[in-house]
Design a protein around this motif. Structure first.
Motif, PDB file in Angstrom:
ATOM      1  N   ALA A 228      -2.089  -6.723  -5.972  1.00  0.00           N
ATOM      2  CA  ALA A 228      -3.240  -6.184  -6.709  1.00  0.00           C
ATOM      3  C   ALA A 228      -4.496  -6.219  -5.847  1.00  0.00           C
ATOM      4  O   ALA A 228      -5.326  -5.312  -5.916  1.00  0.00           O
ATOM      5  N   TYR A 229      -4.628  -7.263  -5.043  1.00  0.00           N
ATOM      6  CA  TYR A 229      -5.822  -7.382  -4.203  1.00  0.00           C
ATOM      7  C   TYR A 229      -5.911  -6.232  -3.215  1.00  0.00           C
ATOM      8  O   TYR A 229      -6.960  -5.579  -3.092  1.00  0.00           O
ATOM      9  N   MET A 230      -4.844  -5.944  -2.491  1.00  0.00           N
ATOM     10  CA  MET A 230      -4.897  -4.910  -1.461  1.00  0.00           C
ATOM     11  C   MET A 230      -5.063  -3.518  -2.064  1.00  0.00           C
ATOM     12  O   MET A 230      -5.748  -2.665  -1.500  1.00  0.00           O
ATOM     13  N   ARG A 231      -4.445  -3.297  -3.189  1.00  0.00           N
ATOM     14  CA  ARG A 231      -4.577  -1.993  -3.843  1.00  0.00           C
ATOM     15  C   ARG A 231      -6.043  -1.735  -4.208  1.00  0.00           C
ATOM     16  O   ARG A 231      -6.585  -0.671  -3.940  1.00  0.00           O
ATOM     17  N   ARG A 232      -6.681  -2.750  -4.818  1.00  0.00           N
ATOM     18  CA  ARG A 232      -8.077  -2.569  -5.229  1.00  0.00           C
ATOM     19  C   ARG A 232      -8.999  -2.501  -4.018  1.00  0.00           C
ATOM     20  O   ARG A 232      -9.974  -1.749  -4.004  1.00  0.00           O
ATOM     21  N   LEU A 233      -8.697  -3.288  -2.984  1.00  0.00           N
ATOM     22  CA  LEU A 233      -9.519  -3.246  -1.776  1.00  0.00           C
ATOM     23  C   LEU A 233      -9.480  -1.870  -1.146  1.00  0.00           C
ATOM     24  O   LEU A 233     -10.517  -1.313  -0.768  1.00  0.00           O
ATOM     25  N   TRP A 234      -8.286  -1.296  -1.027  1.00  0.00           N
ATOM     26  CA  TRP A 234      -8.187   0.021  -0.392  1.00  0.00           C
ATOM     27  C   TRP A 234      -8.972   1.066  -1.178  1.00  0.00           C
ATOM     28  O   TRP A 234      -9.677   1.894  -0.588  1.00  0.00           O
TER      29      TRP A 234
ATOM     30  N   PRO B 164      -5.210   6.763  10.358  1.00  0.00           N
ATOM     31  CA  PRO B 164      -4.692   5.396  10.223  1.00  0.00           C
ATOM     32  C   PRO B 164      -5.268   4.690   9.002  1.00  0.00           C
ATOM     33  O   PRO B 164      -6.482   4.698   8.785  1.00  0.00           O
ATOM     34  N   LEU B 165      -4.380   4.126   8.191  1.00  0.00           N
ATOM     35  CA  LEU B 165      -4.728   3.420   6.958  1.00  0.00           C
ATOM     36  C   LEU B 165      -5.412   4.327   5.939  1.00  0.00           C
ATOM     37  O   LEU B 165      -5.994   3.858   4.965  1.00  0.00           O
ATOM     38  N   GLY B 166      -5.359   5.635   6.140  1.00  0.00           N
ATOM     39  CA  GLY B 166      -5.953   6.573   5.198  1.00  0.00           C
ATOM     40  C   GLY B 166      -7.458   6.528   5.168  1.00  0.00           C
ATOM     41  O   GLY B 166      -8.077   6.904   4.165  1.00  0.00           O
ATOM     42  N   LEU B 167      -8.084   6.086   6.270  1.00  0.00           N
ATOM     43  CA  LEU B 167      -9.532   5.951   6.346  1.00  0.00           C
ATOM     44  C   LEU B 167     -10.028   6.491   7.675  1.00  0.00           C
ATOM     45  O   LEU B 167      -9.325   6.410   8.686  1.00  0.00           O
ATOM     46  N   PHE B 168     -11.258   6.999   7.698  1.00  0.00           N
ATOM     47  CA  PHE B 168     -11.866   7.491   8.934  1.00  0.00           C
ATOM     48  C   PHE B 168     -12.625   6.394   9.684  1.00  0.00           C
ATOM     49  O   PHE B 168     -12.509   6.266  10.889  1.00  0.00           O
ATOM     50  N   ASP B 169     -13.432   5.626   8.962  1.00  0.00           N
ATOM     51  CA  ASP B 169     -14.355   4.701   9.613  1.00  0.00           C
ATOM     52  C   ASP B 169     -13.632   3.443  10.088  1.00  0.00           C
ATOM     53  O   ASP B 169     -12.876   2.818   9.337  1.00  0.00           O
ATOM     54  N   GLU B 170     -13.886   3.062  11.337  1.00  0.00           N
ATOM     55  CA  GLU B 170     -13.178   1.916  11.909  1.00  0.00           C
ATOM     56  C   GLU B 170     -13.599   0.594  11.273  1.00  0.00           C
ATOM     57  O   GLU B 170     -12.783  -0.320  11.118  1.00  0.00           O
ATOM     58  N   SER B 171     -14.868   0.460  10.875  1.00  0.00           N
ATOM     59  CA  SER B 171     -15.278  -0.798  10.244  1.00  0.00           C
ATOM     60  C   SER B 171     -14.541  -1.003   8.923  1.00  0.00           C
ATOM     61  O   SER B 171     -14.224  -2.139   8.550  1.00  0.00           O
ATOM     62  N   LEU B 172     -14.237   0.086   8.225  1.00  0.00           N
ATOM     63  CA  LEU B 172     -13.488  -0.019   6.978  1.00  0.00           C
ATOM     64  C   LEU B 172     -12.025  -0.339   7.265  1.00  0.00           C
ATOM     65  O   LEU B 172     -11.387  -1.100   6.529  1.00  0.00           O
ATOM     66  N   ARG B 173     -11.475   0.238   8.329  1.00  0.00           N
ATOM     67  CA  ARG B 173     -10.094  -0.088   8.703  1.00  0.00           C
ATOM     68  C   ARG B 173      -9.969  -1.558   9.087  1.00  0.00           C
ATOM     69  O   ARG B 173      -9.003  -2.230   8.709  1.00  0.00           O
TER      70      ARG B 173
ATOM     71  N   LEU C 187       0.818  -1.216   0.000  1.00  0.00           N
ATOM     72  CA  LEU C 187       0.000   0.000   0.000  1.00  0.00           C
ATOM     73  C   LEU C 187       0.847   1.259   0.000  1.00  0.00           C
ATOM     74  O   LEU C 187       0.327   2.369  -0.130  1.00  0.00           O
ATOM     75  N   THR C 188       2.160   1.112   0.164  1.00  0.00           N
ATOM     76  CA  THR C 188       3.107   2.208  -0.001  1.00  0.00           C
ATOM     77  C   THR C 188       4.391   1.632  -0.574  1.00  0.00           C
ATOM     78  O   THR C 188       4.709   0.452  -0.357  1.00  0.00           O
ATOM     79  N   ALA C 189       5.120   2.455  -1.315  1.00  0.00           N
ATOM     80  CA  ALA C 189       6.405   2.020  -1.855  1.00  0.00           C
ATOM     81  C   ALA C 189       7.540   2.310  -0.891  1.00  0.00           C
ATOM     82  O   ALA C 189       8.699   2.015  -1.189  1.00  0.00           O
ATOM     83  N   HIS C 190       7.216   2.876   0.250  1.00  0.00           N
ATOM     84  CA  HIS C 190       8.227   3.294   1.211  1.00  0.00           C
ATOM     85  C   HIS C 190       8.202   2.406   2.453  1.00  0.00           C
ATOM     86  O   HIS C 190       7.229   1.687   2.712  1.00  0.00           O
ATOM     87  N   ARG C 191       9.284   2.477   3.225  1.00  0.00           N
ATOM     88  CA  ARG C 191       9.341   1.704   4.464  1.00  0.00           C
ATOM     89  C   ARG C 191       8.255   2.160   5.428  1.00  0.00           C
ATOM     90  O   ARG C 191       7.598   1.346   6.086  1.00  0.00           O
ATOM     91  N   VAL C 192       8.069   3.481   5.503  1.00  0.00           N
ATOM     92  CA  VAL C 192       7.014   4.083   6.322  1.00  0.00           C
ATOM     93  C   VAL C 192       6.226   5.014   5.414  1.00  0.00           C
ATOM     94  O   VAL C 192       6.817   5.758   4.617  1.00  0.00           O
ATOM     95  N   PRO C 193       4.902   5.015   5.479  1.00  0.00           N
ATOM     96  CA  PRO C 193       4.119   5.894   4.591  1.00  0.00           C
ATOM     97  C   PRO C 193       4.542   7.356   4.743  1.00  0.00           C
ATOM     98  O   PRO C 193       4.730   7.845   5.862  1.00  0.00           O
TER      99      PRO C 193
ATOM    100  N   THR D  95      -0.623   5.863 -14.137  1.00  0.00           N
ATOM    101  CA  THR D  95       0.593   6.032 -13.333  1.00  0.00           C
ATOM    102  C   THR D  95       0.300   6.344 -11.872  1.00  0.00           C
ATOM    103  O   THR D  95       1.141   6.923 -11.192  1.00  0.00           O
ATOM    104  N   LEU D  96      -0.872   5.968 -11.380  1.00  0.00           N
ATOM    105  CA  LEU D  96      -1.189   6.245  -9.985  1.00  0.00           C
ATOM    106  C   LEU D  96      -0.231   5.493  -9.067  1.00  0.00           C
ATOM    107  O   LEU D  96      -0.006   4.294  -9.245  1.00  0.00           O
ATOM    108  N   PRO D  97       0.342   6.156  -8.077  1.00  0.00           N
ATOM    109  CA  PRO D  97       1.219   5.458  -7.133  1.00  0.00           C
ATOM    110  C   PRO D  97       0.428   4.578  -6.187  1.00  0.00           C
ATOM    111  O   PRO D  97      -0.810   4.510  -6.253  1.00  0.00           O
ATOM    112  N   ALA D  98       1.120   3.905  -5.275  1.00  0.00           N
ATOM    113  CA  ALA D  98       0.459   3.083  -4.273  1.00  0.00           C
ATOM    114  C   ALA D  98      -0.473   3.960  -3.433  1.00  0.00           C
ATOM    115  O   ALA D  98      -0.228   5.161  -3.258  1.00  0.00           O
ATOM    116  N   PRO D  99      -1.568   3.393  -2.909  1.00  0.00           N
ATOM    117  CA  PRO D  99      -2.591   4.203  -2.231  1.00  0.00           C
ATOM    118  C   PRO D  99      -2.066   5.146  -1.153  1.00  0.00           C
ATOM    119  O   PRO D  99      -2.452   6.320  -1.113  1.00  0.00           O
TER     120      PRO D  99
END
Length: 460
Positions: free
Chosen positions: A396-402, A313-322, A251-257, A270-274
């Protein structure tokens, strides 16, 4: 009697295959709604065939992924009976695209915006006739008005103001510096036991839904937030009981987002990782994919909320989505399309359902043969690259899920229970599988065309 376009076999057949076969049997009439090979476009199935013709909510027997012979015949008949309205829909779509170009409209994807409108026009008026140009113009103007300025162009104009960009950048810096990034233990971060319990219940219950109290327990305990903060602070190892995948699952190309930037442009190719996307890129995907933009906040409100969301956290507000990200990660690292024995501790019924579906795919079977074949890839690497994708399906799965969860977060569409979460998790798995299938088919068509001998020139 079996239907004319379906084989007379007693075996259960994938619903997608039944739709494909029935659609091809319609001939060239709905060509504008079809791909180069004659199959219905993915958006045709998603926006027209399933919701407007099949209508699984009214015909639950057609909601399953695999249909017996009787159900396949019923589905085939529904599509064949809709041949006239589908042909009219295609003609309306062609007219709306022509009128759109004449009006200079460039915002949005025409398929997303007009497919269902064209089906409505076809149902009400039949094929375009006298006065159709005026009707098409009115529909286009109505779609533009309904968007309320919620377009990529409006977003670009909003973020073009230098003073506004500077203010947003300062707000992003403050929100990022105010994060609660504290070291968290691995079990707390992913809670593999609870996640496995939810996935076991969901996989066992299937489309009937699942009663998984563990999902509610994970939401109450904030396990999605815990994982997001752990990725910020400690970058923990072996979160998923697999040392060969990164904790953030690509979900990121870096060690830490990194801290998100404002941005001012985006390209689908050319969209980068979420986690690495700018505010513009995050909202670009939402606006591009929206079919009902009137349900979105206005562009200034979208931007204001995204500042906080991008630093959450995880780029989302709602906890059920996280929490669904946690569940998705647990499912993703156990995906094994090639049947190579890749697994994680505590593989669940959900893993068996998804992996079994993938391993039956013809495109996957070919890729599996390629991975064990000692012969070099004869196509210069195209099919081999597609086979390689199946070795790391979690990416691919995690990218599309996010992206899907982010779209729900923007619309304040939480996931109230395990059954609704499973609907998203399983839907993303199907989407990734179908996308890979389409890419393999495209590659094979290209290779087949290239292999055809050039026509002999005629002698004088």
């Amino acid at each position: 009697m079996p239907s004319p376009s379906q084989p007379s076999t007693g075996e259960r057949r994938p619903r997608a295959m039944v739709i494909d076969t029935a659609w091809r049997g319609l001939g060239p009439g709905p060509q504008a709604l079809s791909g180069p090979g004659g199959a219905p476009l993915t958006r045709t199935v998603k926006l027209i065939v399933l919701p407007l013709i099949v209508r699984p909510a009214l015909r639950p027997e057609l909601a399953a992924d695999f249909l017996d012979a009787r159900e396949a015949e019923q589905l085939d008949a529904l599509i064949r009976e809709s041949a006239a309205v589908l042909e009219a829909t295609a003609r309306w779509f062609t007219l709306l695209k022509k009128t759109r170009r004449a009006l200079g409209i460039v915002a949005g994807n025409p398929q997303d915006l007009y497919f269902q409108r064209c089906f409505e026009l076809a149902t009400e008026h039949g094929a375009p006739g006298p006065g159709a140009d005026a009707v098409a113009r009115a529909v286009l103007e109505d779609v533009v008005d309904a968007s309320g300025g919620r377009t990529v162009e409006a977003l670009r104009e909003h973020l073009a103001d230098a003073a506004r960009r500077a203010r947003l950048d300062a707000e992003l810096a403050a929100a990022w510096d105010g994060r609660e990034a504290v070291p968290i233990s691995v079990p707390d971060a992913a809670d593999t036991g609870l996640a496995a319990e939810v996935l076991e219940a969901c996989g066992a219950a299937g489309a009937a839904g699942a009663d998984a109290p563990a999902f509610d327990a994970m939401v109450r305990a904030g396990h999605g937030s815990l994982l997001g903060r752990a990725l910020w602070a400690a970058h923990p190892a072996d979160v998923w009981d697999r040392a060969d995948v990164p904790p953030h699952l690509g979900l990121t190309a870096h060690r830490v987002p990194p801290r998100p930037e404002v941005g001012r442009s985006a390209s689908t190719a050319t969209l980068p990782a979420p986690f690495d996307r700018t505010l513009f890129e995050r909202l670009f995907t939402v606006l591009q994919a929206s079919t009902h933009r009137e349900q979105l906040p206005t562009v200034p409100e979208l931007v204001r909320r995204e500042v906080g969301r991008s630093c959450a956290p995880l780029g989302l507000f709602d906890e059920s989505l996280r929490v669904t990200v946690v569940l998705g990660g647990r499912l993703a690292v156990g995906l094994d399309p090639l049947g190579a024995g890749t697994s994680v501790a505590g593989s669940t019924a959900a893993h068996r359902v998804v992996n079994g579906r993938w391993q039956r795919e013809a495109s996957v079977l070919r890729a599996r043969r390629m991975t064990v074949s000692p012969r070099p890839d004869p196509d210069g690497g195209v099919l081999n690259a597609l086979a390689q994708d199946l070795r790391t399906p979690w990416a691919a799965y995690m990218r599309r899920l996010w992206v899907r969860l982010h779209g729900r977060d923007v619309r304040d569409a939480a996931l109230p229970d395990a059954a609704s979460a499973w609907g998203v998790l399983d839907g993303v798995a199907r989407s990734v599988m179908m996308d890979h299938r389409a890419r393999v088919r495209t590659a094979l068509r290209t290779l087949s065309a290239a292999a055809e001998p050039a026509a002999e020139p005629r002698s004088a």
